[in-house]
Design an enzyme around this catalytic site. Structure first.
Site, PDB file in Angstrom:
ATOM      1  N   MET A  29     125.533  75.324  93.334  1.00 63.17           N
ATOM      2  CA  MET A  29     125.041  76.683  93.557  1.00 63.17           C
ATOM      3  C   MET A  29     124.345  77.170  92.281  1.00 63.17           C
ATOM      4  O   MET A  29     124.225  78.378  92.050  1.00 63.17           O
ATOM      5  CB  MET A  29     126.185  77.612  93.957  1.00 63.17           C
ATOM      6  N   HIS A  33     126.429  73.786  84.350  1.00 60.54           N
ATOM      7  CA  HIS A  33     127.135  73.574  83.082  1.00 60.54           C
ATOM      8  C   HIS A  33     127.360  72.069  82.903  1.00 60.54           C
ATOM      9  O   HIS A  33     126.940  71.266  83.772  1.00 60.54           O
ATOM     10  CB  HIS A  33     128.455  74.357  83.059  1.00 60.54           C
ATOM     11  N   ALA A  34     128.056  71.717  81.820  1.00 61.67           N
ATOM     12  CA  ALA A  34     128.218  70.285  81.496  1.00 61.67           C
ATOM     13  C   ALA A  34     128.928  69.521  82.626  1.00 61.67           C
ATOM     14  O   ALA A  34     128.691  68.323  82.812  1.00 61.67           O
ATOM     15  CB  ALA A  34     128.994  70.145  80.198  1.00 61.67           C
ATOM     16  N   GLY A  35     129.796  70.211  83.379  1.00 61.89           N
ATOM     17  CA  GLY A  35     130.476  69.550  84.505  1.00 61.89           C
ATOM     18  C   GLY A  35     129.465  69.080  85.545  1.00 61.89           C
ATOM     19  O   GLY A  35     129.501  67.929  85.998  1.00 61.89           O
ATOM     20  N   HIS A  36     128.532  69.975  85.895  1.00 64.32           N
ATOM     21  CA  HIS A  36     127.489  69.584  86.859  1.00 64.32           C
ATOM     22  C   HIS A  36     126.663  68.416  86.305  1.00 64.32           C
ATOM     23  O   HIS A  36     126.326  67.479  87.033  1.00 64.32           O
ATOM     24  CB  HIS A  36     126.519  70.748  87.099  1.00 64.32           C
ATOM     25  N   GLN A  60     129.433  81.155 102.454  1.00 62.65           N
ATOM     26  CA  GLN A  60     130.759  80.824 101.911  1.00 62.65           C
ATOM     27  C   GLN A  60     131.356  81.942 101.060  1.00 62.65           C
ATOM     28  O   GLN A  60     132.399  81.758 100.461  1.00 62.65           O
ATOM     29  CB  GLN A  60     130.707  79.505 101.136  1.00 62.65           C
ATOM     30  N   LYS A 148     137.439  70.316  90.336  1.00 55.83           N
ATOM     31  CA  LYS A 148     137.919  71.699  90.176  1.00 55.83           C
ATOM     32  C   LYS A 148     138.128  72.345  91.546  1.00 55.83           C
ATOM     33  O   LYS A 148     139.080  73.056  91.764  1.00 55.83           O
ATOM     34  CB  LYS A 148     136.964  72.532  89.330  1.00 55.83           C
ATOM     35  N   SER A 184     133.125  76.356  84.817  1.00 53.49           N
ATOM     36  CA  SER A 184     132.782  76.966  86.100  1.00 53.49           C
ATOM     37  C   SER A 184     131.600  77.889  85.875  1.00 53.49           C
ATOM     38  O   SER A 184     131.511  78.538  84.810  1.00 53.49           O
ATOM     39  CB  SER A 184     133.981  77.782  86.607  1.00 53.49           C
ATOM     40  N   ARG A 186     131.243  80.600  87.199  1.00 56.56           N
ATOM     41  CA  ARG A 186     131.795  81.961  87.142  1.00 56.56           C
ATOM     42  C   ARG A 186     132.224  82.356  85.722  1.00 56.56           C
ATOM     43  O   ARG A 186     132.363  83.545  85.450  1.00 56.56           O
ATOM     44  CB  ARG A 186     133.001  82.086  88.082  1.00 56.56           C
TER      45      ARG A 186
HETATM   46  O1  PAF Z   1     131.011  73.672  94.935  1.00 55.56           O
HETATM   47  C1  PAF Z   1     129.949  74.315  95.122  1.00 55.56           C
HETATM   48  O2  PAF Z   1     129.196  74.603  94.191  1.00 55.56           O
HETATM   49  C2  PAF Z   1     129.598  74.765  96.527  1.00 55.56           C
HETATM   50  O3  PAF Z   1     130.735  75.119  97.237  1.00 55.56           O
HETATM   51  C3  PAF Z   1     128.760  73.727  97.293  1.00 55.56           C
HETATM   52  C4  PAF Z   1     129.524  72.439  97.509  1.00 55.56           C
HETATM   53  C5  PAF Z   1     127.480  73.436  96.534  1.00 55.56           C
HETATM   54  C6  PAF Z   1     128.386  74.272  98.666  1.00 55.56           C
HETATM   55  O4  PAF Z   1     127.660  75.455  98.588  1.00 55.56           O
END
Ligand code: PAF
Length: 281
Positions: A29, A33-36, A60, A148, A184, A186
């Site tokens: 989304m 960050h470094a995790g992604h 969601q 996470k 995260s 967030r």
């Molecule tokens: O983990 C997330 O960032 C979201 O829930 C995802 C899997 C991209 C779905 O919108």
């Protein structure tokens, strides 16, 4: 790096790749960050083509304020992805994904009624909907998700098994800041003081794991975690639970297959974290 905002040109591009190269998908989304970036790195090692999707999925979010405040940093995300060697970015606008009122919803049985599902009704149905759309549009060989969101991973596993999506799923370890806070998107919403206090969730998990390893009872450990979180001003604990890492059933016995899960608010920001009993920290 190719950037697509629309499904049609993305599919035209991918139609020259399907069946010929392995495609790794990292759904996000944004507010990367470094995790992604570690997921992008894993995908690059294992696939010939890596795609990152960036889409803040309204379906969601059960809380409109949370959706409105979710960090959006597309320009920075794109430069991070470029430096990480990502091949393709799919960053659609909402109408491209939800072109009419969607009435489809998912029911995952007990899996979406507990933990996050209890506190965020409809959340996992929205996750499953958007992930299904992306799996259908992109047709990845492997999709990468972070640990996470442990419950999310279990939901997606079930989704893939039930709907027979022809792909592999990879769950990648949590990336933590030096003080233990799980990375995260967030976290960007925390002010300086909140950021310092936010470590209470990881510290609770680590201390709980230690106490359980020493043979302390689950009820005493739950009391300990509740008190530890309550003692920090501005923290509101939603839950601290022990569950089977296999089926996520809440458990009253501790084994190496147990996962400790925690969620709560720090000010207005809701954070989640987890720790496996058999995980090396
Ligand atoms: O983990 C997330 O960032 C979201 O829930 C995802 C899997 C991209 C779905 O919108």
């Amino acid at each position: 790096m190719e950037i697509f905002k629309e499904i049609k040109p993305l599919k035209a591009f991918l139609s020259q790749k399907w069946g010929l190269v392995s495609i790794g998908l990292v759904p996000t989304m944004g507010a990367l960050h470094a995790g992604h970036l570690s997921l992008i790195g894993a995908s690059k090692l294992e696939n010939q083509l890596t795609i990152c999707s960036i889409f803040v999925n309204p379906a969601q979010f059960n809380n409109p304020k949370d959706l409105e405040k979710y960090p959006r940093t597309l320009d920075l995300d794109l430069s991070l992805l470029e430096s990480a060697g990502c091949d393709v970015v799919f960053a659609p606008a909402v109408p491209e994904i939800y072109d009419h009122d969607s009435t489809i919803s998912f029911d995952f049985g007990h899996l979406d009624k507990i933990l996050e599902g209890k506190f965020r009704p409809g959340h996992f149905s929205g996750v499953a909907l958007v992930v299904s759309k992306f799996f259908n549009i992109i047709r990845p060989s492997t999709a990468y998700f972070g640990q996470k969101d442990f419950q999310q991973f279990k939901i997606i596993e079930k989704l893939v098994n039930e709907l027979k999506f022809d792909l592999h799923l990879k769950r990648m370890s949590i990336f933590r800041e030096a003080d233990g806070l799980a990375m995260s998107s967030r976290n960007m919403r925390l002010n300086g003081l909140e950021r310092k206090k936010a470590t209470v969730f990881y510290e609770s998990l680590a201390a709980a794991k230690k106490l359980l390893t020493q043979g302390e009872s689950i009820s005493k450990v739950k009391e300990f975690v509740a008190q530890k979180c309550e003692s920090v001003e501005g923290i509101k604990l939603d839950y601290f639970e022990l569950a089977s890492a296999e089926n996520l059933k809440i458990t009253e016995t501790v084994t190496t297959e147990t996962v400790l899960l925690i969620a709560g608010f720090i000010g207005e920001v809701r954070l989640i974290d987890n720790l496996l009993m058999n995980e090396n920290e």
